[in-house]
Scaffold this motif. Structure first.
Motif, mmCIF file in Angstrom:
data_model
loop_
_atom_site.group_PDB
_atom_site.id
_atom_site.type_symbol
_atom_site.label_atom_id
_atom_site.label_comp_id
_atom_site.label_asym_id
_atom_site.label_seq_id
_atom_site.Cartn_x
_atom_site.Cartn_y
_atom_site.Cartn_z
ATOM 1 N N ALA A 1 92.586 125.395 84.715
ATOM 2 C CA ALA A 1 93.038 126.202 85.855
ATOM 3 C C ALA A 1 94.331 126.946 85.527
ATOM 4 N N LYS A 2 95.244 126.298 84.845
ATOM 5 C CA LYS A 2 96.521 126.941 84.527
ATOM 6 C C LYS A 2 96.301 128.239 83.737
ATOM 7 N N TYR A 3 95.358 128.199 82.811
ATOM 8 C CA TYR A 3 95.129 129.381 81.969
ATOM 9 C C TYR A 3 94.000 130.263 82.521
ATOM 10 N N GLY A 4 93.480 129.870 83.691
ATOM 11 C CA GLY A 4 92.472 130.700 84.353
ATOM 12 C C GLY A 4 91.136 130.728 83.639
ATOM 13 N N ALA A 5 90.851 129.713 82.839
ATOM 14 C CA ALA A 5 89.602 129.719 82.077
ATOM 15 C C ALA A 5 88.397 129.451 82.979
ATOM 16 N N MET A 6 87.245 130.028 82.630
ATOM 17 C CA MET A 6 85.990 129.592 83.246
ATOM 18 C C MET A 6 85.647 128.241 82.621
ATOM 19 N N PHE A 7 84.776 127.488 83.270
ATOM 20 C CA PHE A 7 84.374 126.250 82.592
ATOM 21 C C PHE A 7 82.900 125.902 82.808
ATOM 22 N N ILE A 8 82.383 125.167 81.835
ATOM 23 C CA ILE A 8 81.016 124.648 81.937
ATOM 24 C C ILE A 8 81.099 123.299 82.643
ATOM 25 N N LEU A 9 80.380 123.196 83.742
ATOM 26 C CA LEU A 9 80.410 121.977 84.556
ATOM 27 C C LEU A 9 79.277 121.055 84.112
ATOM 28 N N LEU A 10 79.663 119.865 83.696
ATOM 29 C CA LEU A 10 78.649 118.879 83.266
ATOM 30 C C LEU A 10 78.445 117.853 84.373
ATOM 31 N N PRO A 11 77.260 117.785 84.981
ATOM 32 C CA PRO A 11 77.057 116.838 86.083
ATOM 33 C C PRO A 11 76.837 115.408 85.585
ATOM 34 N N LEU A 12 77.886 114.850 85.023
ATOM 35 C CA LEU A 12 77.823 113.438 84.610
ATOM 36 C C LEU A 12 79.182 112.815 84.915
ATOM 37 N N ASN A 13 79.221 111.494 84.963
ATOM 38 C CA ASN A 13 80.505 110.823 85.216
ATOM 39 C C ASN A 13 80.685 109.669 84.246
ATOM 40 N N ASP A 14 81.676 108.823 84.507
ATOM 41 C CA ASP A 14 81.957 107.729 83.568
ATOM 42 C C ASP A 14 80.787 106.761 83.445
ATOM 43 N N GLU A 15 79.888 106.790 84.412
ATOM 44 C CA GLU A 15 78.727 105.899 84.345
ATOM 45 C C GLU A 15 77.560 106.514 83.586
ATOM 46 N N GLY A 16 77.659 107.778 83.285
ATOM 47 C CA GLY A 16 76.596 108.416 82.501
ATOM 48 C C GLY A 16 75.966 109.596 83.220
ATOM 49 N N ILE A 17 74.746 109.942 82.755
ATOM 50 C CA ILE A 17 74.052 111.103 83.325
ATOM 51 C C ILE A 17 73.046 110.622 84.362
ATOM 52 N N PRO A 18 73.164 111.107 85.593
ATOM 53 C CA PRO A 18 72.166 110.696 86.596
ATOM 54 C C PRO A 18 70.751 111.108 86.164
ATOM 55 N N GLU A 19 69.810 110.256 86.393
ATOM 56 C CA GLU A 19 68.446 110.566 85.953
ATOM 57 C C GLU A 19 67.747 111.523 86.904
ATOM 58 N N THR A 20 68.169 111.500 88.168
ATOM 59 C CA THR A 20 67.480 112.342 89.149
ATOM 60 C C THR A 20 68.251 113.634 89.382
ATOM 61 N N VAL A 21 67.528 114.619 89.888
ATOM 62 C CA VAL A 21 68.173 115.891 90.181
ATOM 63 C C VAL A 21 69.157 115.723 91.331
ATOM 64 N N GLU A 22 68.834 114.847 92.282
ATOM 65 C CA GLU A 22 69.732 114.626 93.420
ATOM 66 C C GLU A 22 71.082 114.085 92.937
ATOM 67 N N GLY A 23 71.007 113.147 91.985
ATOM 68 C CA GLY A 23 72.246 112.561 91.438
ATOM 69 C C GLY A 23 73.097 113.620 90.760
ATOM 70 N N ARG A 24 72.443 114.529 90.058
ATOM 71 C CA ARG A 24 73.194 115.574 89.346
ATOM 72 C C ARG A 24 73.792 116.584 90.346
ATOM 73 N N ILE A 25 73.039 116.855 91.401
ATOM 74 C CA ILE A 25 73.547 117.786 92.426
ATOM 75 C C ILE A 25 74.795 117.205 93.084
ATOM 76 N N GLU A 26 74.735 115.931 93.390
ATOM 77 C CA GLU A 26 75.872 115.277 94.024
ATOM 78 C C GLU A 26 77.129 115.385 93.150
ATOM 79 N N LEU A 27 76.961 115.129 91.846
ATOM 80 C CA LEU A 27 78.112 115.214 90.940
ATOM 81 C C LEU A 27 78.615 116.648 90.801
ATOM 82 N N THR A 28 77.675 117.595 90.800
ATOM 83 C CA THR A 28 78.077 119.010 90.708
ATOM 84 C C THR A 28 78.979 119.357 91.884
#
Lengths: 209, 803
Positions: free
Chosen positions: B432-459
């Motif tokens: 944010a400080k440098y105004g960069a765009m970023f690639i959003l990865l819908p995962l968290n410390d627990e890993g990648i949600p297997e369902t699309v709903e889980g990924r939407i929630e993280l997004t």
């Protein structure tokens, strides 16, 4: 004003395509190429452009004494040349600069010539020559922009060791003053610069009015 | 003044800035070669007079005369130790004089040095140099900062960061673009706007270099992409040289006559630069009275930028490929190079991906055993200079990302930010400080949600966090996180559903690491292609992939047509129309075998002449006939075309190459007698003379002579007279060719001629060439001929060897 030297790591230039073609002997009104020929030449020029690493260095020096035969500047340096003195007669300071297209383009041109690829070698050679000339023009333009605010402008003409009565051995002084070796350029015993696609120049700084 | 108050002012009216200061100082007696800042400090009455005149004319903002008040500029006058005093005193005096009648902006301008990666001034040093001046001006009192007459985006970034890291005052930036709408360092207004508005400036525009007319077009071009107000300070017309003096002769009325158009184009703040006076500003302010400025048309912009190129992203933009190759993962050769600190392959991958059609280059330097941060900085530096494309900074280490974003002279894309604690807490604020765009990865410390709903929630969770830092949907690219179908065949469906939701409902850009889908499968390209086709249909608009893949790039070209992202299908037609033309050419050449051989020489096709000759022989054409009726007439015609300038040197060489190859192919088919007739095989010794290192011209002559059947002994460059003559004797040469390119070395040619005659080699012909010699010089030193170019050297050689 001081005489600090300034390095430019990357001189950004539009490719002087017209001039490269002219150097190769292309006549815009007469010369006709087939698509395949054009593609081959264009590809070689594009490759040549990517091999040019345009870098430069410049420094400003006060003129301490002027006579019609010689110019003293900086800390006791002297150019002995009536023609250069004539160019600098309205100037209180002078600028010295060097630009190079780097070793890659020269070495690659030689390599292609050795492999029998004359078109590539020629295109690299012409590209290197025109890119370094355009870089010298760019530095002049850049310096004019810098000096404009102080109501100063560079002399339109520039001078180099080996021109007129300014002996080639003066290259050694330019190398010392600007630390040109930092650009990867060396001076031979006969005062020739390697890589050869390198230009040094001296110009005067005049009052804009 | 707060940024908000500044914005309120812009919203209210057309804001009028001041006009020229430098030319006004000169009018009031500032001599040549002095520090304008010191002169201003010693002539405050003049400064006040100028400012009062501008304020009376209608200026809402005046610039404090601190243009060259940075350490580097002041050092040139031995004034660096007075930096704080000069800047703060100027600011204080100006503010006291104007007494709230206008805003006083501290003026920052170029240092005159080039900042890394383009020059030798370290980026942090540049930031600190500006900070020193900024803080002095703040101490004196300023309402904001004007960073002006900038010609390099990196130096501009350094000045902007210096202000941002010192205060929260408004920042307006103008760069100086010439008539080609580039700065002298090649920056274009759109990429500069994208870079700087992402960095948080409050207005952007142009000053100096051109008059108002040129600036209208420039403002028009960038207005659709500007989230911030736009600003112009044109010169009073273009500079003209009158009686040796540079003058700006556009009168106030004419200058103000462009106000309507400037405002219609989208300018919000107007003023003047070189040659403008209080009269110009008054006329301008009068013309703007009652007119409404057009406010920024966009609140967010999906775009990244490099110093010379911008890349827009979004639904209506072309599908964007992020080149994936600059990543050591799984590339042993690249790993080995990077471990040695070498970047040859990085450079090569970059240029291959640019040629392949990538829009952005991903840069990953994550490799155990190397200093990732140092290598990333080196790579960013190299790629910022060596390629045109914007970069995607790819690292899991927030320190690496921060260092790269700080140095990168553009708006980068960060790969990536997830809901992992460290990414949200560390990487997100940095991006944010440098105004960069970023690639959003819908995962968290627990890993990648297997369902699309889980990924939407993280997004949604990550985006909510990003919004706190001012991010909008356009600034984000959602990674659909494709897993390989070889381990889970429904993995593709989850990613496709996520792409569809993100594109259609959440309305963000979507990207995927395309080749992941086929990992572990045979013939992966078909799985990749099929997946891409399906994902395109769901709305995918970006991919991290290898642009050298023809299948991939062709599918994308087709996809852009079908999705109406390639308006009027120009790009598609351009990509594929050449292929049809080429096949038609080949058909034409199939008509007559002997004619085809002739054409191969005429058009210089050394790559197809072997096939053409083979076809002609098979068709019953005799080898000797091909020599007499195809090769020789064709090369003679080439010579005529060259003489009449219809051909130039590269074409001559191409044709000579084709002819030589043709002879090589035909040689076994020719009878011994005719072989003897063809063989000229006279020996020619070539050399660049002693002391001279230029040999490309001589090398071309060697090539041409060989192509015409001569036996060339090329001794190279910097060759002494003794060596040349010894070689001529040893090889029984008929001709010696000498080259020199310097007036200081051409004199060595005479030594060679003298030595040849002293050694009794009177029948040895000596020809000379090179930029500094001519026929007169050849005669003067007793040489037999001067060859103006390679073709002439062939003619001379033929003449000298005729029996």
């Amino acid at each position: 004003m001081g005489s600090k030297i300034n390095f430019i790591n990357n001189i950004p230039l539009p490719v002087p395509e017209r001039k490269i073609y002219s150097r190769l002997g292309h006549n815009r009104y007469l010369t006709k190429m087939s698509d395949a020929q054009r593609e081959k030449v264009e590809a070689a020029i594009a490759q040549g452009v990517s091999l040019c690493q345009l870098r430069g260095v410049w420094g400003r020096f006060e003129i301490s004494k002027w006579t019609a035969e010689q110019v003293e500047f900086g800390d006791g340096n002297v150019f002995e040349s009536c023609k250069l003195a004539e160019l600098l007669k309205e100037s209180k300071s002078l600028v010295i600069f060097a630009v190079t297209a780097g070793a890659d383009i020269v070495e690659s041109a030689a390599k292609l010539a050795g492999q029998g690829d004359g078109v590539g070698a020629l295109a690299y050679d012409a590209t290197g020559s025109e890119m370094v000339d355009a870089a010298a023009e760019w530095v002049q333009q850049y310096l004019n922009q810098q000096f404009k605010r102080g109501n100063e402008i560079l002399t339109k003409r520039r001078f180099s060791p080996g021109y007129g009565d300014l002996e080639l051995k003066n290259q050694a002084l330019l190398f010392k003053l600007l630390d040109i070796e930092k650009l990867g350029v060396k001076l031979t015993e006969d005062f020739l610069m390697t890589p050869e696609k390198t230009v040094t120049a001296i110009a005067g700084i005049q009052n804009i009015n | 003044m707060s940024k908000k108050k500044f914005n309120d002012l812009i919203n209210k009216k057309v804001v009028i800035a001041d006009g020229a200061t430098g030319t006004e100082f000169i009018k009031r007696g500032m001599p040549q070669g002095v520090s304008p800042e010191l002169w201003a400090l010693e002539n405050l009455d003049a400064v006040h007079e100028i400012h009062n005149a501008y304020i009376n004319a209608g200026s809402d903002i005046v610039y404090i005369p601190s243009f060259g008040g940075n350490r580097i500029k002041l050092e040139e006058f031995g004034l660096a130790d007075r930096l704080h005093e000069m800047n703060s005193s100027l600011a204080k005096a100006v503010r006291e004089n104007i007494g709230g009648r206008a805003l006083a902006f501290g003026d920052l301008a170029p240092t005159g040095k080039f900042v890394e990666p383009f020059g030798d001034l370290a980026f942090e040093d540049a930031v600190n140099i500006y900070k020193e001046q900024v803080n002095a001006l703040i101490d004196g009192g300023v309402d904001g900062f004007a960073i002006e007459t900038m010609m390099d985006i990196q130096e501009t970034r350094a000045a902007v960061l210096a202000v941002k890291e010192s205060c929260d005052l408004p920042i307006i930036v103008t760069m100086t673009f010439d008539e080609s709408t580039r700065t002298l360092t090649g920056n274009d207004p759109l990429s500069a706007l994208i870079t700087l508005q992402a960095l948080g400036i409050d207005a952007f525009g142009c000053n100096c270099s051109t008059g108002p007319k040129d600036m209208i077009e420039l403002i028009k071009t960038i207005k659709p992409y500007a989230k911030i107000p736009l600003l112009t300070k044109p010169n009073a017309g273009m500079p003209k040289l009158v009686d040796g003096e540079t003058v700006f002769d556009m009168k106030a009325d004419e200058f103000a006559g462009h106000v309507d158009e400037l405002l219609e184009a989208g300018a919000n703040i107007i003023g003047g630069c070189c040659g403008t006076t209080p009269e110009h500003i008054k006329a301008q302010a009068d013309a703007a009275k009652g007119l409404k400025p057009i406010m920024p048309q966009v609140t967010a912009l999906g775009a990244v930028s490099a110093p010379h190129v911008a890349c827009l992203m979004g639904r209506n933009q072309p599908f964007r490929v992020i080149g994936e190759r600059i990543n050591p993962s799984g590339k042993k050769k690249l790993q080995a190079e990077l471990r040695e600190g070498k970047f040859g392959m990085v450079r090569q991958y970059a240029s291959e991906q640019v040629a392949g059609g990538a829009a952005v280059l991903d840069v990953n330097m994550g490799l155990p055993g190397i200093d990732e941060k140092a290598m990333m900085l080196e790579a960013v530096s190299l790629l910022a200079q060596g390629t045109t494309l914007p970069l995607c900074i790819d690292s899991t280490d927030s320190n690496v990302i921060e260092a790269a974003l700080r140095l990168y002279p553009g708006r980068a894309l960060v790969n990536s930010i997830s809901a992992e604690k460290s990414r949200l807490e560390k990487t997100l604020p940095i991006a944010a400080k440098y105004g960069a765009m970023f690639i959003l990865l819908p995962l968290n410390d627990e890993g990648i949600p297997e369902t699309v709903e889980g990924r939407i929630e993280l997004t949604k969770e990550i985006f909510a966090e990003a919004q706190k830092y001012g991010y909008e949907r356009e600034d984000i690219v959602l990674d659909a996180l494709i897993m390989t179908v070889s381990s889970n065949q429904s993995a593709a469906k989850v990613s496709l559903d996520l792409i569809e939701w993100a594109s259609r409902e959440f309305k963000v850009n979507t990207v995927c690491g395309l080749s992941n889908v086929s990992f572990g499968m045979p013939e992966r390209k078909w799985i990749n292609a099929a997946f891409l086709g399906m994902a395109l249909g769901r709305g995918l608009n970006m991919a991290i992939a290898n642009p050298s893949s023809e299948i991939l790039m062709s599918l994308i070209a087709g996809g852009d047509v079908l999705a109406e992202r390639d308006r009027k299908m120009h790009r598609y037609v351009e990509k594929f129309s050449g292929i049809e033309q080429k096949s038609q050419t080949v058909k034409k050449e199939n008509l007559d075998p002997a004619q085809r051989v002739f054409n191969c020489v005429l058009e210089g096709h050394d790559d197809t002449i072997s096939d053409a000759i083979a076809a002609a022989i098979t068709a019953g054409v005799r080898a000797q006939t091909l020599v007499d009726e195809s090769l020789i007439p064709a090369i003679n015609k080439v010579g005529d075309l060259y003489d009449s300038k219809k051909y130039f040197l590269p074409q001559l060489i191409m044709s000579a190459d084709a002819m030589r190859k043709g002879f090589e192919v035909l040689e076994p088919h020719l009878s011994d007698d005719s072989k003897g007739e063809q063989a000229e095989k006279a020996v020619i010794v070539l050399a660049t003379v002693e002391g001279d290192i230029h040999d490309i011209g001589k090398n071309i002559v060697a090539l041409m002579l060989r192509n015409y059947g001569f036996d060339v002994v090329d001794l190279g460059k910097d060759i002494s007279a003794e060596k040349i003559i010894n070689a001529a004797k040893e090889h029984k040469a008929k001709i010696v060719g000498l080259s020199a390119l310097m007036t200081t070395t051409m004199i060595k040619m005479e030594e060679v001629v003298k030595l040849a005659r002293e050694e009794g080699l009177f029948s040895l012909k000596i020809m000379i060439g090179g930029a500094v010699v001519d026929q007169n010089y050849a005669e003067q030193i007793g040489a037999d001929a001067y060859a103006v170019d390679a073709m002439e050297s062939v003619r001379l050689a033929k003449r000298f060897t005729q029996k």
